[in-house]
Scaffold this motif. Structure first.
Motif, PDB file in Angstrom:
ATOM      1  N   ILE A  78      66.108  29.234  81.970  1.00  0.00           N
ATOM      2  CA  ILE A  78      67.175  29.377  80.984  1.00  0.00           C
ATOM      3  C   ILE A  78      67.919  30.694  81.187  1.00  0.00           C
ATOM      4  CG2 ILE A  78      67.651  29.658  78.505  1.00  0.00           C
ATOM      5  CD1 ILE A  78      65.301  27.665  78.039  1.00  0.00           C
ATOM      6  N   ILE A  79      67.178  31.770  81.425  1.00  0.00           N
ATOM      7  CA  ILE A  79      67.818  33.075  81.642  1.00  0.00           C
ATOM      8  C   ILE A  79      68.708  33.042  82.882  1.00  0.00           C
ATOM      9  CG2 ILE A  79      67.358  35.491  82.252  1.00  0.00           C
ATOM     10  CD1 ILE A  79      64.826  35.249  80.439  1.00  0.00           C
ATOM     11  N   ILE A  80      68.181  32.502  83.980  1.00  0.00           N
ATOM     12  CA  ILE A  80      68.992  32.389  85.199  1.00  0.00           C
ATOM     13  C   ILE A  80      70.197  31.491  84.939  1.00  0.00           C
ATOM     14  CG2 ILE A  80      68.985  31.496  87.569  1.00  0.00           C
ATOM     15  CD1 ILE A  80      66.012  32.373  87.696  1.00  0.00           C
ATOM     16  N   GLY A  81      69.987  30.418  84.194  1.00  0.00           N
ATOM     17  CA  GLY A  81      71.083  29.500  83.869  1.00  0.00           C
ATOM     18  C   GLY A  81      72.188  30.169  83.072  1.00  0.00           C
ATOM     19  N   VAL A  82      71.820  31.006  82.113  1.00  0.00           N
ATOM     20  CA  VAL A  82      72.830  31.710  81.310  1.00  0.00           C
ATOM     21  C   VAL A  82      73.657  32.643  82.190  1.00  0.00           C
ATOM     22  CG1 VAL A  82      73.141  33.450  79.495  1.00  0.00           C
ATOM     23  CG2 VAL A  82      71.611  31.506  79.113  1.00  0.00           C
ATOM     24  N   PHE A  83      72.975  33.417  83.049  1.00  0.00           N
ATOM     25  CA  PHE A  83      73.715  34.317  83.943  1.00  0.00           C
ATOM     26  C   PHE A  83      74.585  33.540  84.925  1.00  0.00           C
ATOM     27  CE2 PHE A  83      70.502  37.492  82.655  1.00  0.00           C
ATOM     28  CZ  PHE A  83      71.371  38.494  82.263  1.00  0.00           C
ATOM     29  N   LEU A  84      74.087  32.428  85.420  1.00  0.00           N
ATOM     30  CA  LEU A  84      74.865  31.605  86.345  1.00  0.00           C
ATOM     31  C   LEU A  84      76.073  30.995  85.634  1.00  0.00           C
ATOM     32  CD1 LEU A  84      74.759  30.673  89.291  1.00  0.00           C
ATOM     33  CD2 LEU A  84      73.467  28.674  88.534  1.00  0.00           C
ATOM     34  N   LEU A  85      75.894  30.591  84.381  1.00  0.00           N
ATOM     35  CA  LEU A  85      77.006  30.048  83.602  1.00  0.00           C
ATOM     36  C   LEU A  85      78.073  31.113  83.389  1.00  0.00           C
ATOM     37  CD1 LEU A  85      78.174  27.683  81.950  1.00  0.00           C
ATOM     38  CD2 LEU A  85      76.955  28.594  79.972  1.00  0.00           C
ATOM     39  N   LEU A  86      77.651  32.306  83.010  1.00  0.00           N
ATOM     40  CA  LEU A  86      78.614  33.394  82.815  1.00  0.00           C
ATOM     41  C   LEU A  86      79.358  33.701  84.112  1.00  0.00           C
ATOM     42  CD1 LEU A  86      76.506  35.797  80.574  1.00  0.00           C
ATOM     43  CD2 LEU A  86      78.474  34.407  79.880  1.00  0.00           C
ATOM     44  N   TYR A  87      78.627  33.762  85.219  1.00  0.00           N
ATOM     45  CA  TYR A  87      79.263  34.018  86.512  1.00  0.00           C
ATOM     46  C   TYR A  87      80.272  32.921  86.845  1.00  0.00           C
ATOM     47  CZ  TYR A  87      79.876  34.384  91.551  1.00  0.00           C
ATOM     48  OH  TYR A  87      80.428  34.469  92.797  1.00  0.00           O
ATOM     49  N   GLY A  88      79.870  31.671  86.659  1.00  0.00           N
ATOM     50  CA  GLY A  88      80.762  30.553  86.965  1.00  0.00           C
ATOM     51  C   GLY A  88      82.010  30.554  86.110  1.00  0.00           C
ATOM     52  N   VAL A  89      81.850  30.799  84.809  1.00  0.00           N
ATOM     53  CA  VAL A  89      83.008  30.814  83.898  1.00  0.00           C
ATOM     54  C   VAL A  89      83.936  31.980  84.229  1.00  0.00           C
ATOM     55  CG1 VAL A  89      83.699  31.165  81.490  1.00  0.00           C
ATOM     56  CG2 VAL A  89      81.848  29.570  82.036  1.00  0.00           C
TER      57      VAL A  89
END
Length: 161
Positions: A78-89
């Motif tokens: 989940i933590i990696i997913g949140v950072f990846l989502l922020l990076y992608g957005v």
């Protein structure tokens, strides 16, 4: 490497690859157990050597790993997913606002695809897909080990030594 050593190494690598492909999720559970037991052993050794605080911390960490191992993996997903989502957005917004998108169309399209794939991967991780990511990573590693084992066996068989 001697012919016999290369052949045995190839067989062992092939077997390891097959185990990776077959075991998948159980392999992670086994790894969690091995790490937990290793931490307990290291903690006991520290206690014997009169490093009580370090030993106690390792034993507490071992219990946490053994009890909460999969939970920890899911939380990290989940933590990696949140950072990846922020990076992608953020990269998608930056690419949309960037001037001169038409000058380097291929680079622009690849940049948009990268951002969208990051967002999709992030949604997958946040929705609890870390176990699936680990399973696929283990399968890929297993296939690589199988190929490496086959190549090592062939190399040993055609070697002149």
């Amino acid at each position: 490497m001697k012919k016999t050593t290369g052949f045995i190494s190839g067989i062992m690598t092939l077997i390891l690859g097959i185990l990776f492909v077959i075991l998948q999720d159980r392999l992670v559970s086994i790894a969690i157990g091995v790490v937990g037991v290793a931490l307990i052993i290291m903690g006991i050794i520290d206690m014997i050597k009169a490093r009580y605080i370090m030993g106690l911390l390792k034993i507490i960490l071992a219990v946490a790993v053994l009890v909460f191992g999969w939970f920890i993996i899911k939380v990290w997903g989940i933590i990696i997913g949140v950072f990846l989502l922020l990076y992608g957005v953020f990269t998608l917004i930056r690419r949309i606002k960037a001037p001169n998108k038409t000058k380097r169309i291929v680079a622009t399209v690849i940049g948009f695809i990268e951002s969208v794939l990051c967002i999709i991967g992030a949604i997958f991780l946040i929705s609890g897909g870390m176990g699936e990511v680990i399973s696929w990573a283990i399968i890929v590693a297993g296939v690589i080990f199988i190929i490496e084992g086959i190549l090592a066996i062939i190399g040993a068989l055609v070697a002149r030594r």
